[in-house]
Design a protein around this motif. Structure first.
Motif, PDB file in Angstrom:
ATOM      1  N   LEU A 117      11.924  32.989  39.295  1.00  0.00           N
ATOM      2  CA  LEU A 117      12.132  34.260  40.002  1.00  0.00           C
ATOM      3  C   LEU A 117      10.979  34.599  40.934  1.00  0.00           C
ATOM      4  CD1 LEU A 117      13.609  36.442  37.104  1.00  0.00           C
ATOM      5  CD2 LEU A 117      14.814  35.022  38.785  1.00  0.00           C
ATOM      6  N   SER A 118      10.052  33.677  41.099  1.00  0.00           N
ATOM      7  CA  SER A 118       8.887  33.908  41.954  1.00  0.00           C
ATOM      8  C   SER A 118       9.168  33.418  43.369  1.00  0.00           C
ATOM      9  CB  SER A 118       7.678  33.161  41.392  1.00  0.00           C
ATOM     10  OG  SER A 118       7.848  31.763  41.576  1.00  0.00           O
ATOM     11  N   ALA A 119       8.138  33.504  44.190  1.00  0.00           N
ATOM     12  CA  ALA A 119       8.261  33.003  45.566  1.00  0.00           C
ATOM     13  C   ALA A 119       7.937  31.525  45.673  1.00  0.00           C
ATOM     14  CB  ALA A 119       7.321  33.791  46.480  1.00  0.00           C
ATOM     15  N   ALA A 120       7.793  30.854  44.532  1.00  0.00           N
ATOM     16  CA  ALA A 120       7.421  29.440  44.557  1.00  0.00           C
ATOM     17  C   ALA A 120       8.539  28.563  45.106  1.00  0.00           C
ATOM     18  CB  ALA A 120       7.060  28.976  43.145  1.00  0.00           C
ATOM     19  N   GLN A 121       8.128  27.464  45.718  1.00  0.00           N
ATOM     20  CA  GLN A 121       9.077  26.434  46.159  1.00  0.00           C
ATOM     21  C   GLN A 121       9.342  25.505  44.985  1.00  0.00           C
ATOM     22  OE1 GLN A 121       7.432  23.679  48.956  1.00  0.00           O
ATOM     23  NE2 GLN A 121       9.315  22.509  49.185  1.00  0.00           N
ATOM     24  N   GLN A 122      10.596  25.286  44.661  1.00  0.00           N
ATOM     25  CA  GLN A 122      10.941  24.371  43.575  1.00  0.00           C
ATOM     26  C   GLN A 122      11.053  22.949  44.120  1.00  0.00           C
ATOM     27  OE1 GLN A 122      14.123  25.560  40.970  1.00  0.00           O
ATOM     28  NE2 GLN A 122      13.473  27.700  40.966  1.00  0.00           N
ATOM     29  N   VAL A 123      10.320  22.037  43.499  1.00  0.00           N
ATOM     30  CA  VAL A 123      10.298  20.631  43.898  1.00  0.00           C
ATOM     31  C   VAL A 123      10.822  19.809  42.721  1.00  0.00           C
ATOM     32  CG1 VAL A 123       8.863  18.695  44.655  1.00  0.00           C
ATOM     33  CG2 VAL A 123       8.307  21.040  45.394  1.00  0.00           C
ATOM     34  N   VAL A 124      11.948  19.148  42.917  1.00  0.00           N
ATOM     35  CA  VAL A 124      12.550  18.375  41.841  1.00  0.00           C
ATOM     36  C   VAL A 124      12.022  16.944  41.882  1.00  0.00           C
ATOM     37  CG1 VAL A 124      14.699  17.470  40.873  1.00  0.00           C
ATOM     38  CG2 VAL A 124      14.623  19.795  41.802  1.00  0.00           C
ATOM     39  N   ILE A 125      11.473  16.503  40.758  1.00  0.00           N
ATOM     40  CA  ILE A 125      11.069  15.114  40.594  1.00  0.00           C
ATOM     41  C   ILE A 125      12.254  14.386  39.979  1.00  0.00           C
ATOM     42  CG2 ILE A 125       9.439  13.542  39.495  1.00  0.00           C
ATOM     43  CD1 ILE A 125       8.246  15.448  41.622  1.00  0.00           C
ATOM     44  N   GLY A 126      12.801  13.445  40.715  1.00  0.00           N
ATOM     45  CA  GLY A 126      14.031  12.777  40.303  1.00  0.00           C
ATOM     46  C   GLY A 126      13.850  11.882  39.089  1.00  0.00           C
ATOM     47  N   PRO A 127      14.943  11.385  38.539  1.00  0.00           N
ATOM     48  CA  PRO A 127      14.868  10.524  37.358  1.00  0.00           C
ATOM     49  C   PRO A 127      14.184   9.200  37.674  1.00  0.00           C
ATOM     50  CG  PRO A 127      17.092  10.528  38.276  1.00  0.00           C
ATOM     51  CD  PRO A 127      16.322  11.566  39.023  1.00  0.00           C
ATOM     52  N   GLY A 128      13.641   8.586  36.633  1.00  0.00           N
ATOM     53  CA  GLY A 128      12.975   7.301  36.814  1.00  0.00           C
ATOM     54  C   GLY A 128      12.133   6.953  35.616  1.00  0.00           C
ATOM     55  N   ASP A 129      11.517   5.774  35.666  1.00  0.00           N
ATOM     56  CA  ASP A 129      10.629   5.391  34.575  1.00  0.00           C
ATOM     57  C   ASP A 129       9.321   6.174  34.689  1.00  0.00           C
ATOM     58  OD1 ASP A 129       9.020   4.091  36.479  1.00  0.00           O
ATOM     59  OD2 ASP A 129       9.803   2.106  36.011  1.00  0.00           O
ATOM     60  N   SER A 130       8.418   5.967  33.732  1.00  0.00           N
ATOM     61  CA  SER A 130       7.217   6.800  33.674  1.00  0.00           C
ATOM     62  C   SER A 130       6.353   6.656  34.920  1.00  0.00           C
ATOM     63  CB  SER A 130       6.409   6.463  32.419  1.00  0.00           C
ATOM     64  OG  SER A 130       5.939   5.125  32.461  1.00  0.00           O
ATOM     65  N   LEU A 131       6.240   5.452  35.459  1.00  0.00           N
ATOM     66  CA  LEU A 131       5.410   5.255  36.646  1.00  0.00           C
ATOM     67  C   LEU A 131       6.055   5.892  37.868  1.00  0.00           C
ATOM     68  CD1 LEU A 131       2.953   4.082  38.034  1.00  0.00           C
ATOM     69  CD2 LEU A 131       4.185   1.919  38.275  1.00  0.00           C
ATOM     70  N   ALA A 132       7.366   5.711  38.028  1.00  0.00           N
ATOM     71  CA  ALA A 132       8.046   6.284  39.193  1.00  0.00           C
ATOM     72  C   ALA A 132       7.906   7.808  39.209  1.00  0.00           C
ATOM     73  CB  ALA A 132       9.520   5.882  39.186  1.00  0.00           C
ATOM     74  N   LYS A 133       8.055   8.428  38.051  1.00  0.00           N
ATOM     75  CA  LYS A 133       7.941   9.881  38.000  1.00  0.00           C
ATOM     76  C   LYS A 133       6.495  10.334  38.211  1.00  0.00           C
ATOM     77  CE  LYS A 133      10.562  12.547  35.862  1.00  0.00           C
ATOM     78  NZ  LYS A 133      11.183  13.431  34.850  1.00  0.00           N
TER      79      LYS A 133
END
Length: 277
Positions: A117-133
């Motif tokens: 509910l804040s003014a923050a921009q939401q950035v989605v980190i997509g699915p992947g293995d531990s290194l990719a994320k």
């Protein structure tokens, strides 16, 4: 943000706790109770990486929010953590363990002021293995620096994926961590962040600085040296955004569950100082 907190710059977490305990940051903390408390312990070594690491995180739930504070692997007392269940936020904000105080304040503020509910921009980190994320999250965090090639970044709380992206963008850096040691590229890690601020153009710091008590000193040092301070916060994700405009220029807030806990999508909440003024 509440009018009381937004009127003037905050000097540190101690002041923020005092405001919270008097009801200046949300609902009466004496009426808010911890319903769940737990410790997460994790070991990881990303594929192709030469170093392994361990994470230990204390977390508590207040309402629908989970607040967290990372600690050194052998520092969490599980019994002390679970003893928080049923206790009020007001009482726990005076707990002798700084990590528990941090997790409780984090949960209380997140429940009162949800990131969504804040003014923050939401950035989605997509699915992947531990290194990719890890790499995707690091790239998003480095974006907040707004740095140009050749600038030197003090990195407080060494994460090799962050260093990878700084290198890829032509940025120099000074890795700093209380544990010392060496980076994945065999570079020495300094242990005194405050001493290194003046020799760098920007500061990129972990939210763990809140939990270990070094945040306020680092904040004062960065302000005195006129150095932008960006924080990537799993620890204290709902605490650090209150310091935007008080020396913190941007925050990547990442509440529990963190990117390393599962392979599905996870969300970062990116704040910049100008967006809350």
């Amino acid at each position: 943000m509440t009018a009381e907190a937004a009127r003037r710059p905050l000097s540190g977490v101690t002041e923020l706790i005092a405001l919270a305990r008097t009801g200046g940051m949300g609902p009466d903390p004496a009426e808010c109770r911890v319903s769940v408390a737990f410790t997460t312990r994790q070991g990881a070594r990303h594929v192709s990486r030469g170093q392994a690491y361990r994470n230990t995180v204390i977390s508590v739930r207040v309402g629908d929010a989970v607040g967290s504070c990372a600690v050194e692997p052998d520092e969490a007392d599980d019994a002390e953590v679970t003893d928080c269940v049923g206790e009020s936020v007001a009482d726990l904000l005076t707990h002798p363990d700084a990590a528990i105080r941090t997790a409780v304040l984090d949960a209380y503020l997140m429940n009162a002021h949800p990131h969504e509910l804040s003014a923050a921009q939401q950035v989605v980190i997509g699915p992947g293995d531990s290194l990719a994320k890890s790499m995707a999250r690091a790239s998003a965090v480095v974006d907040l620096l707004d740095a140009v090639p050749g600038q030197r970044v003090l990195v407080v709380g060494v994460v090799n994926s962050l260093l990878h992206h700084l290198r890829a963008r032509g940025l120099r850096y000074v890795p700093c961590d209380l544990k010392g040691g060496r980076t994945e590229w065999d570079e020495p890690i300094v242990t005194d962040a405050e001493a290194a601020v003046a020799d760098c153009d920007l500061v990129l710091a972990s939210g763990m600085t809140v939990g270990n008590g070094s945040f306020e000193r680092l904040l004062r040092t960065a302000v005195a040296a006129d150095r932008p301070l960006v924080v990537f916060a799993q620890t204290a994700s709902a605490i650090v955004p209150w310091f935007l405009g008080s020396g913190v220029t941007a925050v990547s807030a990442e509440p529990y569950p963190f990117f390393w806990l599962h392979g599905g999508p996870t969300t970062l909440h990116h704040y910049r100082a100008e967006r809350v003024r």
